[in-house]
Design a protein around this motif. Structure first.
Motif, PDB file in Angstrom:
ATOM      1  N   ALA A  10     -37.424  -2.686  23.157  1.00 58.25           N
ATOM      2  CA  ALA A  10     -37.173  -3.348  24.438  1.00 58.25           C
ATOM      3  C   ALA A  10     -36.384  -4.633  24.237  1.00 58.25           C
ATOM      4  CB  ALA A  10     -38.497  -3.644  25.148  1.00 58.25           C
ATOM      5  N   ALA A  11     -36.718  -5.369  23.180  1.00 53.56           N
ATOM      6  CA  ALA A  11     -36.006  -6.617  22.888  1.00 53.56           C
ATOM      7  C   ALA A  11     -34.541  -6.344  22.555  1.00 53.56           C
ATOM      8  CB  ALA A  11     -36.682  -7.353  21.735  1.00 53.56           C
ATOM      9  N   PHE A  12     -34.287  -5.280  21.795  1.00 53.06           N
ATOM     10  CA  PHE A  12     -32.907  -4.943  21.448  1.00 53.06           C
ATOM     11  C   PHE A  12     -32.116  -4.585  22.706  1.00 53.06           C
ATOM     12  CE2 PHE A  12     -29.615  -1.875  20.132  1.00 53.06           C
ATOM     13  CZ  PHE A  12     -28.897  -2.692  19.273  1.00 53.06           C
ATOM     14  N   GLU A  13     -32.753  -3.824  23.608  1.00 51.51           N
ATOM     15  CA  GLU A  13     -32.077  -3.421  24.839  1.00 51.51           C
ATOM     16  C   GLU A  13     -31.798  -4.604  25.758  1.00 51.51           C
ATOM     17  OE1 GLU A  13     -34.754  -0.509  26.340  1.00 51.51           O
ATOM     18  OE2 GLU A  13     -33.919   1.134  25.117  1.00 51.51           O
ATOM     19  N   ARG A  14     -32.638  -5.652  25.623  1.00 49.89           N
ATOM     20  CA  ARG A  14     -32.498  -6.825  26.489  1.00 49.89           C
ATOM     21  C   ARG A  14     -32.016  -8.056  25.725  1.00 49.89           C
ATOM     22  NH1 ARG A  14     -38.464  -7.237  28.586  1.00 49.89           N
ATOM     23  NH2 ARG A  14     -37.690  -9.297  29.157  1.00 49.89           N
ATOM     24  N   ILE A  15     -31.431  -7.835  24.550  1.00 56.63           N
ATOM     25  CA  ILE A  15     -31.122  -8.959  23.672  1.00 56.63           C
ATOM     26  C   ILE A  15     -30.183  -9.965  24.325  1.00 56.63           C
ATOM     27  CG2 ILE A  15     -29.156  -7.851  22.551  1.00 56.63           C
ATOM     28  CD1 ILE A  15     -31.882 -10.032  20.885  1.00 56.63           C
ATOM     29  N   SER A  16     -29.330  -9.503  25.225  1.00 62.03           N
ATOM     30  CA  SER A  16     -28.405 -10.434  25.885  1.00 62.03           C
ATOM     31  C   SER A  16     -29.139 -11.428  26.773  1.00 62.03           C
ATOM     32  CB  SER A  16     -27.379  -9.656  26.720  1.00 62.03           C
ATOM     33  OG  SER A  16     -28.012  -8.891  27.723  1.00 62.03           O
ATOM     34  N   GLU A  17     -30.419 -11.121  27.116  1.00 58.86           N
ATOM     35  CA  GLU A  17     -31.205 -12.027  27.956  1.00 58.86           C
ATOM     36  C   GLU A  17     -31.754 -13.213  27.160  1.00 58.86           C
ATOM     37  OE1 GLU A  17     -34.286  -9.925  29.967  1.00 58.86           O
ATOM     38  OE2 GLU A  17     -32.963  -8.272  30.583  1.00 58.86           O
ATOM     39  N   PHE A  18     -31.787 -13.073  25.828  1.00 63.30           N
ATOM     40  CA  PHE A  18     -32.321 -14.164  25.011  1.00 63.30           C
ATOM     41  C   PHE A  18     -31.241 -15.227  24.832  1.00 63.30           C
ATOM     42  CE2 PHE A  18     -33.153 -16.174  20.832  1.00 63.30           C
ATOM     43  CZ  PHE A  18     -34.385 -16.746  21.145  1.00 63.30           C
ATOM     44  N   ARG A  19     -31.519 -16.428  25.333  1.00 63.13           N
ATOM     45  CA  ARG A  19     -30.533 -17.503  25.337  1.00 63.13           C
ATOM     46  C   ARG A  19     -30.828 -18.584  24.308  1.00 63.13           C
ATOM     47  NH1 ARG A  19     -26.638 -14.881  28.061  1.00 63.13           N
ATOM     48  NH2 ARG A  19     -27.346 -14.128  30.094  1.00 63.13           N
ATOM     49  N   GLY A  20     -31.831 -18.354  23.484  1.00 65.18           N
ATOM     50  CA  GLY A  20     -32.167 -19.373  22.502  1.00 65.18           C
ATOM     51  C   GLY A  20     -33.077 -20.458  23.042  1.00 65.18           C
ATOM     52  N   GLU A  21     -33.589 -20.254  24.248  1.00 65.12           N
ATOM     53  CA  GLU A  21     -34.557 -21.201  24.820  1.00 65.12           C
ATOM     54  C   GLU A  21     -35.940 -20.781  24.319  1.00 65.12           C
ATOM     55  OE1 GLU A  21     -33.965 -20.798  28.965  1.00 65.12           O
ATOM     56  OE2 GLU A  21     -31.951 -21.661  28.950  1.00 65.12           O
ATOM     57  N   GLY A  22     -36.483 -21.537  23.399  1.00 65.49           N
ATOM     58  CA  GLY A  22     -37.676 -21.094  22.708  1.00 65.49           C
ATOM     59  C   GLY A  22     -37.256 -20.240  21.521  1.00 65.49           C
ATOM     60  N   THR A  23     -38.243 -19.716  20.811  1.00 64.03           N
ATOM     61  CA  THR A  23     -37.934 -18.938  19.614  1.00 64.03           C
ATOM     62  C   THR A  23     -37.839 -17.453  19.918  1.00 64.03           C
ATOM     63  OG1 THR A  23     -40.266 -18.607  19.035  1.00 64.03           O
ATOM     64  CG2 THR A  23     -39.194 -20.624  18.232  1.00 64.03           C
ATOM     65  N   PHE A  24     -37.085 -16.743  19.100  1.00 66.63           N
ATOM     66  CA  PHE A  24     -37.025 -15.294  19.240  1.00 66.63           C
ATOM     67  C   PHE A  24     -38.404 -14.692  18.999  1.00 66.63           C
ATOM     68  CE2 PHE A  24     -36.780 -11.110  17.277  1.00 66.63           C
ATOM     69  CZ  PHE A  24     -36.101 -10.401  18.253  1.00 66.63           C
ATOM     70  N   ALA A  25     -39.117 -15.233  18.009  1.00 74.85           N
ATOM     71  CA  ALA A  25     -40.453 -14.715  17.700  1.00 74.85           C
ATOM     72  C   ALA A  25     -41.363 -14.811  18.912  1.00 74.85           C
ATOM     73  CB  ALA A  25     -41.055 -15.478  16.524  1.00 74.85           C
ATOM     74  N   GLY A  26     -41.346 -15.948  19.588  1.00 77.50           N
ATOM     75  CA  GLY A  26     -42.184 -16.111  20.777  1.00 77.50           C
ATOM     76  C   GLY A  26     -41.779 -15.157  21.879  1.00 77.50           C
ATOM     77  N   TRP A  27     -40.468 -14.944  22.024  1.00 78.43           N
ATOM     78  CA  TRP A  27     -39.967 -14.044  23.065  1.00 78.43           C
ATOM     79  C   TRP A  27     -40.421 -12.613  22.831  1.00 78.43           C
ATOM     80  CZ3 TRP A  27     -35.375 -10.639  23.020  1.00 78.43           C
ATOM     81  CH2 TRP A  27     -35.004 -10.209  24.300  1.00 78.43           C
ATOM     82  N   VAL A  28     -40.252 -12.117  21.615  1.00 80.99           N
ATOM     83  CA  VAL A  28     -40.622 -10.737  21.347  1.00 80.99           C
ATOM     84  C   VAL A  28     -42.140 -10.561  21.343  1.00 80.99           C
ATOM     85  CG1 VAL A  28     -40.699 -10.825  18.805  1.00 80.99           C
ATOM     86  CG2 VAL A  28     -39.991  -8.715  19.951  1.00 80.99           C
ATOM     87  N   LYS A  29     -42.885 -11.605  20.982  1.00 83.04           N
ATOM     88  CA  LYS A  29     -44.346 -11.523  21.051  1.00 83.04           C
ATOM     89  C   LYS A  29     -44.811 -11.390  22.499  1.00 83.04           C
ATOM     90  CE  LYS A  29     -45.598 -14.008  16.814  1.00 83.04           C
ATOM     91  NZ  LYS A  29     -46.172 -15.267  16.268  1.00 83.04           N
TER      92      LYS A  29
END
Length: 204
Positions: free
Chosen positions: A63-82
């Protein structure tokens, strides 16, 4: 762009996300390598068994890979995928528990629904309700049973079934309308159906 996995290993998570958003699967593979165990550990703490934690973690990274463009670097990637993994696990847990309970206790839930309709424990009315439930579509029957048999709110049913709240409310409304029509031909027991709607108004 880095040409091998060793160079990806030296990149920051935000940079890897940018590469992944551009279609570089090896960059995302590095993110999975870095954070996969932490995600699985979180799921185990939430109560998942090892195999289930592996499955949910895999779904979360997909799901994270499919939505990776939504991750803007606000917070950590680890926190986002968790957060993605936690939501997926909770939905799975609630859906499995609700549906298992519904399948195992369908008869009791329909008896409860009969009581909610104002019919108490009268066996004849329970039989009428069981017959009436047959006129509902499968989604209507499921939603009515969950909201009036299992006592879930519309919101809880929507979360357990992974359906939009409006969809659940529509199924329940149509189901209750059909039950009123079926249980109250010529106006008989019409007040009972109204009482159910009134008693559950504001549900959800």
């Amino acid at each position: 762009m880095p040409g091998n996995s060793l160079s990806f290993a030296s990149q920051h998570d935000v940079e890897l996300c940018a590469y992944a958003a551009a279609g570089e699967r090896r960059a995302f593979g590095e993110l999975v390598r870095r954070h996969g165990s932490a995600v699985r550990h979180l799921l185990r703490r939430m109560g998942a068994q090892a195999a289930e934690a592996d499955d949910v973690a895999q779904d979360a990274f997909l799901a994270a890979f499919e939505r990776i463009s939504e991750f803007r670097g606000e917070g950590t990637f680890a926190g986002w995928v968790k957060r993605i993994a936690a939501r997926l696990y909770l939905r799975r847990l609630q859906r499995e528990k609700r549906l298992a309970a519904l399948a195992a206790e369908e008869g009791r839930e329909e008896a409860d629904a009969a009581a909610s309709l104002g019919n108490g424990g009268d066996a004849e009315h329970r039989m009428d309700l069981e017959e009436a439930m047959k006129v509902l579509s499968a989604p209507e029957r499921l939603c009515v049973s969950m909201c009036y048999g299992a006592g879930l709110s519309h919101g809880e049913a929507a979360e357990a079934l992974n359906l939009p709240l409006g969809t659940v409310k529509s199924h329940v409304k149509r189901g209750l309308d059909k039950l009123r029509a079926r249980l109250a031909p010529g106006g008989k027991d019409e007040s009972a159906g109204d009482a159910v709607v009134e008693g559950r108004r504001g549900n959800g």
